[in-house]
Design a protein around this motif. Structure first.
Motif, PDB file in Angstrom:
ATOM      1  N   LYS A 152       0.833  -1.205   0.000  1.00 52.20           N
ATOM      2  CA  LYS A 152       0.000   0.000   0.000  1.00 52.20           C
ATOM      3  C   LYS A 152       0.870   1.258   0.000  1.00 52.20           C
ATOM      4  O   LYS A 152       0.621   2.217  -0.737  1.00 52.20           O
ATOM      5  N   PHE A 153       1.876   1.252   0.856  1.00 46.55           N
ATOM      6  CA  PHE A 153       2.766   2.412   0.976  1.00 46.55           C
ATOM      7  C   PHE A 153       3.509   2.658  -0.336  1.00 46.55           C
ATOM      8  O   PHE A 153       3.554   3.795  -0.830  1.00 46.55           O
ATOM      9  N   LEU A 154       4.087   1.607  -0.893  1.00 46.94           N
ATOM     10  CA  LEU A 154       4.869   1.755  -2.120  1.00 46.94           C
ATOM     11  C   LEU A 154       4.007   2.192  -3.300  1.00 46.94           C
ATOM     12  O   LEU A 154       4.464   2.911  -4.187  1.00 46.94           O
ATOM     13  N   GLU A 155       2.752   1.780  -3.298  1.00 47.56           N
ATOM     14  CA  GLU A 155       1.845   2.127  -4.405  1.00 47.56           C
ATOM     15  C   GLU A 155       1.159   3.472  -4.194  1.00 47.56           C
ATOM     16  O   GLU A 155       0.421   3.942  -5.069  1.00 47.56           O
ATOM     17  N   GLY A 156       1.381   4.095  -3.039  1.00 47.95           N
ATOM     18  CA  GLY A 156       0.776   5.396  -2.771  1.00 47.95           C
ATOM     19  C   GLY A 156      -0.678   5.315  -2.375  1.00 47.95           C
ATOM     20  O   GLY A 156      -1.404   6.318  -2.442  1.00 47.95           O
ATOM     21  N   ARG A 157      -1.137   4.140  -1.924  1.00 48.73           N
ATOM     22  CA  ARG A 157      -2.528   3.975  -1.485  1.00 48.73           C
ATOM     23  C   ARG A 157      -2.661   4.312  -0.002  1.00 48.73           C
ATOM     24  O   ARG A 157      -3.292   3.597   0.771  1.00 48.73           O
ATOM     25  N   VAL A 158      -2.031   5.399   0.373  1.00 49.66           N
ATOM     26  CA  VAL A 158      -2.031   5.916   1.743  1.00 49.66           C
ATOM     27  C   VAL A 158      -2.223   7.426   1.663  1.00 49.66           C
ATOM     28  O   VAL A 158      -2.019   8.029   0.598  1.00 49.66           O
ATOM     29  N   PRO A 159      -2.645   8.063   2.762  1.00 49.03           N
ATOM     30  CA  PRO A 159      -2.837   9.514   2.715  1.00 49.03           C
ATOM     31  C   PRO A 159      -1.611  10.262   2.196  1.00 49.03           C
ATOM     32  O   PRO A 159      -0.489  10.004   2.607  1.00 49.03           O
ATOM     33  N   PHE A 160      -1.856  11.153   1.258  1.00 49.12           N
ATOM     34  CA  PHE A 160      -0.869  12.027   0.623  1.00 49.12           C
ATOM     35  C   PHE A 160       0.045  11.309  -0.365  1.00 49.12           C
ATOM     36  O   PHE A 160       1.061  11.851  -0.795  1.00 49.12           O
ATOM     37  N   GLY A 161      -0.336  10.092  -0.745  1.00 53.22           N
ATOM     38  CA  GLY A 161       0.318   9.453  -1.874  1.00 53.22           C
ATOM     39  C   GLY A 161       1.724   8.934  -1.626  1.00 53.22           C
ATOM     40  O   GLY A 161       2.095   8.615  -0.499  1.00 53.22           O
ATOM     41  N   LYS A 162       2.484   8.867  -2.695  1.00 50.63           N
ATOM     42  CA  LYS A 162       3.818   8.281  -2.628  1.00 50.63           C
ATOM     43  C   LYS A 162       4.823   9.213  -1.955  1.00 50.63           C
ATOM     44  O   LYS A 162       4.861  10.411  -2.252  1.00 50.63           O
ATOM     45  N   TRP A 163       5.647   8.631  -1.104  1.00 50.21           N
ATOM     46  CA  TRP A 163       6.724   9.393  -0.467  1.00 50.21           C
ATOM     47  C   TRP A 163       7.678   9.973  -1.510  1.00 50.21           C
ATOM     48  O   TRP A 163       8.097  11.133  -1.412  1.00 50.21           O
ATOM     49  N   THR A 164       8.012   9.187  -2.520  1.00 50.97           N
ATOM     50  CA  THR A 164       8.961   9.653  -3.534  1.00 50.97           C
ATOM     51  C   THR A 164       8.445  10.892  -4.260  1.00 50.97           C
ATOM     52  O   THR A 164       9.210  11.826  -4.531  1.00 50.97           O
ATOM     53  N   GLU A 165       7.150  10.913  -4.570  1.00 52.04           N
ATOM     54  CA  GLU A 165       6.585  12.065  -5.279  1.00 52.04           C
ATOM     55  C   GLU A 165       6.606  13.310  -4.402  1.00 52.04           C
ATOM     56  O   GLU A 165       6.844  14.424  -4.881  1.00 52.04           O
ATOM     57  N   HIS A 166       6.350  13.118  -3.115  1.00 54.84           N
ATOM     58  CA  HIS A 166       6.343  14.245  -2.189  1.00 54.84           C
ATOM     59  C   HIS A 166       7.744  14.862  -2.086  1.00 54.84           C
ATOM     60  O   HIS A 166       7.923  16.087  -2.198  1.00 54.84           O
ATOM     61  N   VAL A 167       8.734  14.011  -1.898  1.00 57.89           N
ATOM     62  CA  VAL A 167      10.113  14.498  -1.781  1.00 57.89           C
ATOM     63  C   VAL A 167      10.554  15.183  -3.069  1.00 57.89           C
ATOM     64  O   VAL A 167      11.145  16.272  -3.045  1.00 57.89           O
ATOM     65  N   LYS A 168      10.259  14.570  -4.200  1.00 57.81           N
ATOM     66  CA  LYS A 168      10.674  15.160  -5.481  1.00 57.81           C
ATOM     67  C   LYS A 168      10.044  16.534  -5.691  1.00 57.81           C
ATOM     68  O   LYS A 168      10.696  17.463  -6.188  1.00 57.81           O
ATOM     69  N   SER A 169       8.771  16.661  -5.296  1.00 58.30           N
ATOM     70  CA  SER A 169       8.097  17.951  -5.524  1.00 58.30           C
ATOM     71  C   SER A 169       8.789  19.079  -4.776  1.00 58.30           C
ATOM     72  O   SER A 169       8.930  20.192  -5.305  1.00 58.30           O
ATOM     73  N   TRP A 170       9.256  18.798  -3.558  1.00 59.76           N
ATOM     74  CA  TRP A 170       9.891  19.854  -2.771  1.00 59.76           C
ATOM     75  C   TRP A 170      11.378  20.006  -3.085  1.00 59.76           C
ATOM     76  O   TRP A 170      11.936  21.105  -2.982  1.00 59.76           O
ATOM     77  N   LYS A 171      12.022  18.922  -3.505  1.00 58.23           N
ATOM     78  CA  LYS A 171      13.430  19.026  -3.903  1.00 58.23           C
ATOM     79  C   LYS A 171      13.578  19.835  -5.185  1.00 58.23           C
ATOM     80  O   LYS A 171      14.597  20.469  -5.417  1.00 58.23           O
ATOM     81  N   HIS A 172      12.539  19.823  -6.014  1.00 58.02           N
ATOM     82  CA  HIS A 172      12.573  20.578  -7.266  1.00 58.02           C
ATOM     83  C   HIS A 172      11.953  21.974  -7.119  1.00 58.02           C
ATOM     84  O   HIS A 172      11.892  22.726  -8.098  1.00 58.02           O
ATOM     85  N   ALA A 173      11.487  22.285  -5.919  1.00 60.09           N
ATOM     86  CA  ALA A 173      10.867  23.600  -5.700  1.00 60.09           C
ATOM     87  C   ALA A 173      11.901  24.709  -5.913  1.00 60.09           C
ATOM     88  O   ALA A 173      13.030  24.617  -5.430  1.00 60.09           O
ATOM     89  N   GLU A 174      11.510  25.718  -6.633  1.00 60.19           N
ATOM     90  CA  GLU A 174      12.427  26.830  -6.925  1.00 60.19           C
ATOM     91  C   GLU A 174      12.224  27.929  -5.886  1.00 60.19           C
ATOM     92  O   GLU A 174      11.574  28.943  -6.133  1.00 60.19           O
ATOM     93  N   LEU A 175      12.811  27.695  -4.718  1.00 56.02           N
ATOM     94  CA  LEU A 175      12.611  28.615  -3.597  1.00 56.02           C
ATOM     95  C   LEU A 175      13.902  29.259  -3.113  1.00 56.02           C
ATOM     96  O   LEU A 175      13.879  30.079  -2.194  1.00 56.02           O
TER      97      LEU A 175
END
Length: 287
Positions: A152-175
């Motif tokens: 479930k965790f690896l497939e993102g079937r948990v609140p707020f989806g996949k851990w990898t997607e979350h980390v990537k979104s903020w690592k690529h944030a242009e801040l």
């Protein structure tokens, strides 16, 4: 097909107990101020810890808020229903927490000078912590067996989806200099140094005495004993601490007591594949 305990928001599962279409719309239109500070985490990565630390750093070590205001009111979640009820009580500089990925932050956030502290945690420990949280939180689906929950965790079937997607979104944030990356593990290893990093990032210039005082009152033991922080005031029908305490261990490396070799290989393989080609490195080995 997902259970009635969740709503879907841009492909993410969110608990209906804490979120609604109205609260998510409120979050999207939230007027972010330049002085706001956001602690951003994937669930079970140290959110409650930051709700303890941030008010003390921002107010120079005054212990009043952590002893008189529940953590979800002193540093509220951006996307939760409760924010609209208490936002007028927040004083500048406001501290907020969020589990949202970068692309779902309010439009006003991107135009502001608001700062972000992104707390990363080893996903293997997040997995274990999340498994126990799903057992005690009635507003989340039963996790099933630990092996089932790994999938479930690896497939993102948990609140707020996949851990990898979350980390990537903020690592690529242009801040640029608006974001500080810190790890749960470095906070466990040396909390005073981590608080100093946060203080310097927020230009708070705290003395060493105040840093030590904050570290002492933000230890796992102190938070576990603090009714304003340990969620013991939440009714049992929502969170059953008999099944698992909300603040369980507060350590790094507990995954070694849970993940078997086959599960570990599966977990590491999926995470590495989803992070292949990324231009950032993780602060810990996944093997």
């Amino acid at each position: 097909m997902y259970s009635s305990k969740y709503i879907q928001y841009h492909g993410l599962l969110l608990s209906t107990a804490a979120h609604s279409q109205e609260s998510l719309e409120y979050a999207q239109n939230f007027p972010v101020q330049d002085t706001d500070v956001f602690a951003v985490t994937y669930p079970k990565s140290g959110t409650v810890w930051m709700q303890e630390i941030l008010p003390l750093v921002l107010n120079g070590g005054d212990l009043t808020p952590i002893h008189t205001i529940r953590n979800h009111d002193r540093v509220p979640w951006l996307e939760f229903k409760r924010l609209a009820e208490i936002v007028d009580k927040l004083t500048s500089p406001r501290a907020l927490v969020t589990h949202l990925p970068y692309n779902l932050m309010p439009l006003s956030f991107h135009a502001s000078k608001a700062k972000v502290i992104y707390v990363m945690r080893n996903p293997k420990d997040i997995l274990v912590s999340s498994y126990y949280f799903h057992q005690m939180a009635a507003f989340l689906d039963n996790p099933g067996t630990f092996d089932e929950f790994v999938d479930k965790f690896l497939e993102g079937r948990v609140p707020f989806g996949k851990w990898t997607e979350h980390v990537k979104s903020w690592k690529h944030a242009e801040l640029a200099d608006r974001i500080l990356f810190i790890t749960y593990e470095e906070m466990v290893q040396d909390l005073p140094t981590s608080i100093r990093r946060i203080s310097d990032f927020l230009c708070c210039n705290l003395s060493e005495d105040v840093i030590q005082k904050i570290a002492e009152h933000c230890s796992f033991q102190s938070m576990k004993a603090n009714t304003m922080s340990n969620f013991s005031l939440v009714p049992k029908e929502y969170m059953d601490s008999d099944k698992s305490p909300f603040l369980r261990k507060g350590i790094a490396g507990d995954w070694k007591n849970h993940l078997g070799l086959e599960q570990l290989v599966r977990f590491v393989s999926v995470i590495n594949e989803e992070l292949k080609g990324e231009n950032f490195s993780l602060p810990w080995s996944l093997d």
